[in-house]
Design a protein around this motif. Sequence first.
Motif, PDB file in Angstrom:
ATOM      1  N   LEU A 140      -0.158  10.468  -4.009  1.00  0.00           N
ATOM      2  CA  LEU A 140      -1.029  10.187  -3.764  1.00  0.00           C
ATOM      3  C   LEU A 140      -1.955  10.858  -3.217  1.00  0.00           C
ATOM      4  O   LEU A 140      -1.077  11.149  -2.010  1.00  0.00           O
ATOM      5  N   ASP A 141      -2.910  11.305  -3.021  1.00  0.00           N
ATOM      6  CA  ASP A 141      -3.524  12.252  -1.756  1.00  0.00           C
ATOM      7  C   ASP A 141      -3.729  10.923  -0.350  1.00  0.00           C
ATOM      8  O   ASP A 141      -3.287  11.546   0.530  1.00  0.00           O
ATOM      9  N   ARG A 142      -4.171  10.067  -1.145  1.00  0.00           N
ATOM     10  CA  ARG A 142      -3.791   8.254  -0.007  1.00  0.00           C
ATOM     11  C   ARG A 142      -4.036   7.920  -0.714  1.00  0.00           C
ATOM     12  O   ARG A 142      -3.499   7.983  -2.228  1.00  0.00           O
ATOM     13  N   PRO A 143      -3.300   6.582   0.232  1.00  0.00           N
ATOM     14  CA  PRO A 143      -2.634   5.642  -0.346  1.00  0.00           C
ATOM     15  C   PRO A 143      -3.575   4.267  -1.168  1.00  0.00           C
ATOM     16  O   PRO A 143      -3.996   4.439  -0.539  1.00  0.00           O
ATOM     17  N   VAL A 144      -2.988   3.677  -2.498  1.00  0.00           N
ATOM     18  CA  VAL A 144      -4.037   2.481  -2.629  1.00  0.00           C
ATOM     19  C   VAL A 144      -3.148   1.406  -2.667  1.00  0.00           C
ATOM     20  O   VAL A 144      -1.648   1.561  -3.190  1.00  0.00           O
ATOM     21  N   VAL A 155       1.133  -0.946   0.078  1.00  0.00           N
ATOM     22  CA  VAL A 155       0.225  -0.065   0.205  1.00  0.00           C
ATOM     23  C   VAL A 155       0.293   1.105   0.087  1.00  0.00           C
ATOM     24  O   VAL A 155       1.623   1.535   0.789  1.00  0.00           O
ATOM     25  N   ALA A 156       0.850   1.785  -0.538  1.00  0.00           N
ATOM     26  CA  ALA A 156       1.511   2.549  -1.251  1.00  0.00           C
ATOM     27  C   ALA A 156       1.036   3.936  -1.578  1.00  0.00           C
ATOM     28  O   ALA A 156       0.221   4.195  -2.813  1.00  0.00           O
ATOM     29  N   SER A 157       1.692   5.289  -0.978  1.00  0.00           N
ATOM     30  CA  SER A 157       2.034   6.766  -1.623  1.00  0.00           C
ATOM     31  C   SER A 157       1.860   7.685  -2.856  1.00  0.00           C
ATOM     32  O   SER A 157       1.586   8.862  -2.702  1.00  0.00           O
ATOM     33  N   ILE A 158       3.575   6.920  -2.824  1.00  0.00           N
ATOM     34  CA  ILE A 158       4.582   7.830  -4.035  1.00  0.00           C
ATOM     35  C   ILE A 158       4.940   6.776  -4.442  1.00  0.00           C
ATOM     36  O   ILE A 158       5.989   5.834  -4.322  1.00  0.00           O
ATOM     37  N   ALA A 193      -6.787  11.280  -6.617  1.00  0.00           N
ATOM     38  CA  ALA A 193      -6.108  12.545  -6.688  1.00  0.00           C
ATOM     39  C   ALA A 193      -4.798  12.346  -6.187  1.00  0.00           C
ATOM     40  O   ALA A 193      -4.096  11.785  -5.642  1.00  0.00           O
ATOM     41  N   ALA A 194      -3.914  13.121  -7.627  1.00  0.00           N
ATOM     42  CA  ALA A 194      -2.225  12.742  -7.333  1.00  0.00           C
ATOM     43  C   ALA A 194      -1.653  14.691  -7.353  1.00  0.00           C
ATOM     44  O   ALA A 194      -2.368  14.926  -8.889  1.00  0.00           O
ATOM     45  N   GLN A 195      -0.126  14.119  -7.545  1.00  0.00           N
ATOM     46  CA  GLN A 195       0.851  15.698  -8.113  1.00  0.00           C
ATOM     47  C   GLN A 195       1.857  14.348  -8.949  1.00  0.00           C
ATOM     48  O   GLN A 195       2.327  14.333  -7.995  1.00  0.00           O
ATOM     49  N   VAL A 196       2.291  15.779 -10.052  1.00  0.00           N
ATOM     50  CA  VAL A 196       3.040  15.377 -10.858  1.00  0.00           C
ATOM     51  C   VAL A 196       4.556  15.653  -9.640  1.00  0.00           C
ATOM     52  O   VAL A 196       4.530  17.283  -9.406  1.00  0.00           O
ATOM     53  N   THR A 197       5.781  15.128  -9.144  1.00  0.00           N
ATOM     54  CA  THR A 197       6.013  15.579  -8.382  1.00  0.00           C
ATOM     55  C   THR A 197       7.782  15.991  -9.064  1.00  0.00           C
ATOM     56  O   THR A 197       8.709  17.004  -7.966  1.00  0.00           O
TER      57      THR A 197
END
Length: 411
Positions: A370-374, A300-303, A333-337
Motif C-alpha cells: 500500500l502507498d500508505r498504511p491502513v 497498522v500495516a502497509s504490506i 492506492a496499492a500495487q500487486v508485488t
Amino acid sequence: MLLGTSPHVHATCPKEISKTAQKGKGSFAFAWAMDETSEERERGITMTVAIAYFESKKYRVVLLDSPGHKDFISNVISGASQADVAILVVDASTGSFEAGMGVYDVGQTKEHAQLIRSFGVEQIIVAVNKMDAVGYSQERFDYIKFQLASFLRSCGFKETLITWIPLSAMDNQNLVSLASNGQMSWYQGLCLLDAIDSLHPPERDVLKPILLPVCDVVSSHSLGQVAAFGKLAAGAIRQGSKVLVMPPGDLATVRSIERDSQACVSARAGDHVAVSLQGIDIANILPGAVLCHPDFPITVASILELRILVLDVKMPILIGSHVEFHVHHAKEAAQVTKIASLMDQKKGKTSQRAPRLLTARQSATIEVSLDRPVCVEEFSSCRMLGRACLRASGITIAVGIVTRIIAEDEQ
C-alpha cells in the motif's frame, strides 16, 4: 440488526412527493426521504450512505441506504462492510434488469451482489421492484429470478438464504402487506416487511477488545469535541472510557454515546454508534481510522498477504498491477508485488506456485504493497476488519480476505 444496500422504498410524505414532482423526479419520491444533500436531490441519485431507523414487529432496524451509481462504489463498500443482511433491489422494467446484469456494460447488480457477499453478508432479500412497469408479469419475475439466481450462487449465496419478492414501491404493493390489487395473485410469499422479520442477526464478538472502524467524522467547535460514527466490530464501549485512535495512536476520552440516534451510556458489538470524543483534533481522525482499547491497539500495516477470488475481468492481474485496496472504510492506492500461488477452489489447496498472471474466476494468494498504511486485522482475528477488495479502472476486479500481515507500521 443492520440492513444493507437497501431499496428506495422508504416512507415519505405528500410534501416530499410534490418537491420531486416539481423537479421532474416523481418516481424518485421514495429516495428523496433518504438522500440528505442538495446535490443528491438535484442529481436524483444517491451518493452517500444514508442511515435511517424503523421498528418492525420483531426488530429495530438500522437501514443503510447505499448508492447504486457506479461512480460511488466506494460508498457501497462502506455500507456493505457495516451490514448484517442485505436487500438487493432489481429494476424489473425491460432493459433495466439486463443493464444491471452487464448485458451492455459492467453490471451494477452483479457488482453489488459480489461486494456484499465478499464483505460477509450471507442473507439477502432480492426485491424485484417496478413490477407495475411490466404489468405484474409472473413470466418476467420468473425470468429475472432464473437469470440472477445462478449468479448469486456463484457469489457464494446459499439458496436457502435468498428471499425473492416481486413488488412495486410506487403502487405500494408487497411492501408492508401482501399485494392487494389482484395482479400478483400468483405470488404466495412474504411482503418485504415480513421478509425482514424472517432474517436472523449474526453472532457478535462482544467479549473481545473494542474495535470501532470509523465511517464518518463530525467536529463540534462549540464543545471542542469530535464525533466518530461507525458500527462496533467487536467489544463494548462506555461513556467516560479511554480509547486509542489508530492511526495516529492518540488517546481520547469518550464523552457521550448515541446508539441508533438515541443517547446511551454504553454500546456493544453490532451497534451502530456516534461516539463523541474529547482530547483529539479532528485532523487526526479520518474515515478508515479505528477506535480500539489502549492495551490492544489494532495493527497498522502497509504490506499484506491476501487470498482473493478474481472476478469476471477482461484484463489479467499481473505483478506490478496498480489497484485500489479497500478494507472496511479505508481506501488506499496499492500495487500487486507478488502472486504467490493459485488455489484449487474446491479442495482449498495450492494448485500452482508463482503463476505469471491471474485471469477471471481464479483463486490465488497474492501480496500487495500500500502507498500508505491502513488499520487492518487478519481475517482469522476479526472478519469485519479482514475482508478486502481490489478495484481498478472503475470496476471491482477481486474480492478476498487478509491472511497475513507482512509489514506493520510503527505508531
